[in-house]
Design an enzyme around this catalytic site. Structure first.
Site, PDB file in Angstrom:
ATOM      1  N   LYS A   1      34.851  35.604  19.824  1.00  0.00           N
ATOM      2  CA  LYS A   1      33.733  36.202  20.567  1.00  0.00           C
ATOM      3  C   LYS A   1      34.211  37.474  21.247  1.00  0.00           C
ATOM      4  CE  LYS A   1      31.810  36.285  24.597  1.00  0.00           C
ATOM      5  NZ  LYS A   1      31.302  37.677  24.591  1.00  0.00           N
TER       6      LYS A   1
ATOM      7  N   GLU B   1      45.025  34.840  29.567  1.00  0.00           N
ATOM      8  CA  GLU B   1      45.669  36.114  29.931  1.00  0.00           C
ATOM      9  C   GLU B   1      44.669  36.812  30.845  1.00  0.00           C
ATOM     10  OE1 GLU B   1      48.581  37.224  28.915  1.00  0.00           O
ATOM     11  OE2 GLU B   1      48.993  36.135  27.061  1.00  0.00           O
TER      12      GLU B   1
ATOM     13  N   CYS C   1      45.232  45.684  31.682  1.00  0.00           N
ATOM     14  CA  CYS C   1      45.495  44.566  32.596  1.00  0.00           C
ATOM     15  C   CYS C   1      46.845  44.708  33.277  1.00  0.00           C
ATOM     16  CB  CYS C   1      45.430  43.263  31.828  1.00  0.00           C
ATOM     17  SG  CYS C   1      46.402  43.341  30.339  1.00  0.00           S
TER      18      CYS C   1
ATOM     19  N   GLU D   1      42.215  44.077  41.811  1.00  0.00           N
ATOM     20  CA  GLU D   1      42.331  44.795  40.548  1.00  0.00           C
ATOM     21  C   GLU D   1      41.151  45.764  40.425  1.00  0.00           C
ATOM     22  OE1 GLU D   1      41.631  42.555  36.884  1.00  0.00           O
ATOM     23  OE2 GLU D   1      43.322  43.623  36.007  1.00  0.00           O
TER      24      GLU D   1
END
Ligand code: NAD
Length: 495
Positions: A191, A267, A301, A399
Site C-alpha cells: 500500500k 521504521e 526520516c 520531527e
C-alpha cells in the site's frame, strides 16, 4: 542525464501514461466500490490522476490472491535461483524504464528529477538486484546434537507480507521491503502513500512482465485509515512491514493485537543529531551537514535536523554552513539543475512553516531562510537554519520533516552526548571529529541505529537501517532484513 534539460522532461511528462488502477491477482482493476483519490503534482498544484482508493473488499481480494499464490508454490517453493532470475529481469526492466519511473516519482512528490533519476530509481533497482543475488547463497544450519539425532534449522517464507509505506522515497522504500520479502518467497501486498501511488503501480506492471506469478505481487493504493487499517487488521496477513510516522506505527501494533498477532516491523520517525566537535574538519563538516538536512527537502526520516556544534567553533561553522547552503537552487523539480524541489503538498508545507513560526516565538533566531508570512500558497519552503536553539524548544524535539535545521551549542563531549540522546527517537546520528578515540567513544554512547562518522546519513544495501527507541524496530537492508520475512523451522530426526 546531462543531455536532458527542463524542456526534455516537460515534453516527456506531456506524453506520459499514468497508471491509476489497483493491481490484484495479476490484473489492473478499479476499486471494487469505484472510489478514487486524487494524486497531485505538488510543484504546480495540478491534479495528476484519479487513482483507485481501495476498500476493505479489495484488501480481502488481494489477501486471497496472495494466499492462493503462496499455497500453490509457484513462487514460494520455486528454487531460489529461479526467483533470482525473475527478480533480475525486474531490475533490467526498472532500469529500461528509468526515465519514466523517475518522472512519475518527481511529478508525484516534487523531488528534484536529478535525484529521482540518479538516486531513487537506480537505488530501488539495485536493492532488488542485491537481494536477488543474495538469495541463492544462503544456507541453513545443522545443530550440534548427539550422534543419535540430526536437527536442521531452515528458513521458510512467512506467507503473506503487507507493506505500508510513506511518500518521501516511494520506490526506494518499496524496494527495501519488497525485495527481501519476495526474494525469500513470500507473496506481497503493497500500500503506497495516498500522495505518491504512481511508481508502485507501474512497478506492479513491470513485475508481471518480469515473470512474477499472478497473486504474488499486489498493489492497493488507498487511504491509510481504510486500506492501511484493513491490511493491519486482516487475519490472513502474516506480517506487516511499515515505514511512516511513529503515531501510525503505534496503530499497527494495536491492529496486530486486535487481529491475528501478525508480526509487525516499524521504521518510524527521527530527530537525528549531528555532532560537530571543535577538532573536526570544519569545512567538510559544514558543507556535508548541508546535505544532511536539506537533501530531499529535508523529507528524510534520518535527516540530521539537530546540529549540535561545540561553542568555540559555532560562528565559524554557521558562516561556512550558510555559504554552502546558499548555493542550493530551490525551484522546478523538473529542472535538472534544481537541488531543492517542492514539499509533498501544501498541507505539509504549512505544517513545516508552523514549526518555523513556533521556533521564532520560542526565541530561536532564524539566520537563514524566509520567516513565514502566513500568505504562502505553494508547497515550496527554502532551506532554513535556526541559531540559539535550546534542547527544550519544540523545533529541537519534534520531527519537522522539512528543510529546517536547529543549531544547538554544547560545551563538551558529555553535554553533546546528553543532548543528542535526549529524544524519544533514535534513528541516526553523525559525529564530526578528527580524534579517533573520540569518534569511537561518542559512537558507542549514541542511541541510534546508524552512526555516521565524518559523513552524514551513511547507507548501503550491505548495512542494516533502522531505529532505536520510538524510531521503531527491525531493520531494513542487509541480510538482516531477511529475518523479518522468514521464520525458522527446526526439524529433528531420530537416527
Ligand atoms: P504516515 O504515518 O502518515 O503514513 C505512512 C503510511 O501509513 C501511508 O501509506 C499512510 O496511508 C498509512 N497510514 C496513515 N494512517 C494510517 C492508519 N490510521 N492506519 C493504517 N495506515 C495508515 O507518514 P507519512 O506522513 O506518509 O511519512 C512521514 C513519516 O514517515 C515521518 O514521520 C518519517 O520520519 C517517517 N519515515 C520513516 C522512515 C524510516 O525508515 N524510519 C523512512 C521514511 C519516512
Amino acid at each position: 542525464m546531462a543531455a536532458h534539460d527542463l524542456s526534455y522532461w516537460r515534453d516527456l511528462s506531456s506524453r506520459l501514461t499514468l497508471p491509476n488502477e489497483a493491481f490484484i491477482a495479476g490484473q489492473s482493476a478499479p476499486a471494487s466500490d469505484g472510489q478514487t483519490l486524487t494524486t497531485w503534482n505538488p510543484a504546480t498544484g495540478e491534479a495528476l490522476a484519479e487513482v483507485a482508493a481501495c476498500s476493505t473488499e479489495d484488501v480481502d481480494r488481494a489477501a486471497s490472491a496472495a494466499r492462493a499464490s503462496f499455497e500453490d508454490g509457484s513462487w514460494s517453493r520455486a528454487a531460489p535461483a529461479e526467483r533470482k532470475a525473475v527478480l533480475q529481469r525486474l531490475v533490467s526492466l526498472m532500469m529500461e524504464h528509468q526515465e519514466e519511473l523517475a518522472l512519475l516519482e518527481t511529478l508525484d512528490t516534487g523531488k528534484p528529477i536529478r535525484d529521482a533519476f540518479e538516486l531513487d530509481i537506480p537505488g530501488a533497482a539495485g536493492c532488488f538486484g542485491w537481494y536477488a543475488e543474495a538469495i541463492d547463497k544462503l544456507y541453513g544450519e545443522v545443530a550440534p546434537t548427539d550422534g543419535d539425532n540430526l536437527a536442521t534449522i531452515t528458513r521458510e517464507p512467512l506467507g503473506v507480507v503487507a507493506a505500508v509505506i510513506p511518500w518521501n522515497f516511494p520506490l526506494d522504500i518499496t524496494a527495501w521491503k519488497l525485495a527481501p520479502a519476495l526474494a525469500a518467497g513470500n507473496s506481497v501486498i503493497l500500500k503506497p502513500a495516498e500522495q505518491s501511488p504512481l511508481t508502485a503501480l507501474r512497478l506492479a506492471q513491470l513485475a508481471k512482465e518480469a515473470g512474477i506469478p499472478d497473486g504474488v505481487f499486489n498493489v492497493l493504493p488507498g487511504h491509510g485509515h481504510v486500506t492501511g487499517q484493513a491490511l493491519g487488521l486482516h487475519d490472513d496477513v502474516d506480517c506487516l512491514t511499515f515505514t511512516g510516522s511513529t503515531a501510525t506505527g503505534k496503530r499497527f501494533l494495536e491492529y496486530s493485537a486486535r487481529s491475528n498477532m501478525k508480526q509487525v516491523w516499524l521504521e518510524c520517525g527521527g530527530k537525528s543529531p549531528n555532532l560537530v566537535f571543535a577538532d573536526s574538519d570544519l569545512e567538510a563538516a559544514a558543507k556535508t551537514s548541508v546535505q544532511g538536512i536539506y537533501f530531499n527537502q529535508g523529507e528524510v526520516c534520518s535527516a540530521n535536523s539537530r546540529i549540535l556544534v561545540q561553542r568555540d567553533i559555532k560562528d565559524a561553522f554557521i558562516e561556512r554552513f550558510v555559504a554552502a547552503a546558499s548555493q542550493l537552487k530551490v525551484g522546478d523539480p523538473l529542472d535538472p539543475t534544481t537541488d531543492v524541489g517542492s514539499l509533498i503538498d501544501t498541507d505539509h508545507a504549512s505544517k513545516v512553516r508552523g514549526y518555523m513560526s513556533l521556533g521564532i516565538e520560542e526565541g530561536a533566531q532564524l539566520v537563514m531562510g524566509a520567516a513565514p508570512s502566513g500568505e504562502e500558497k505553494d508547497a515550496f519552503v527554502s532551506p532554513a537554519l535556526f541559531n540559539g536553539v535550546t534542547p527544550q524548544m519544540t523545533i529541537a524535539r519534534e520531527e519537522i520533516f522539512g528543510p529546517v535545521a536547529a543549531l544547538i551549542e554544547f560545551a563538551d563531549e558529555d553535554e553533546a552526548v546528553a543532548i543528542a540522546n535526549d529524544s524519544i527517537y533514535g534513528l541516526a546520528a553523525s559525529v564530526w571529529t578528527e580524534n579517533l578515540s573520540r569518534a569511537h567513544r561518542v559512537s558507542r554512547r549514541l542511541q541510534a541505529g546508524t552512526v555516521s562518522v565524518n559523513t552524514v546519513d551513511a547507507i548501503d544495501f550491505t548495512t542494516p537501517f533502522g531505529g532505536y527507541k520510538q524510531s521503531g524496530f527491525g531493520r531494513d537492508l542487509s541480510l538482516h532484513a531477511l529475518d523479518k520475512f522468514t521464520q525458522l523451522k527446526t526439524t529433528w530426526i531420530r537416527l
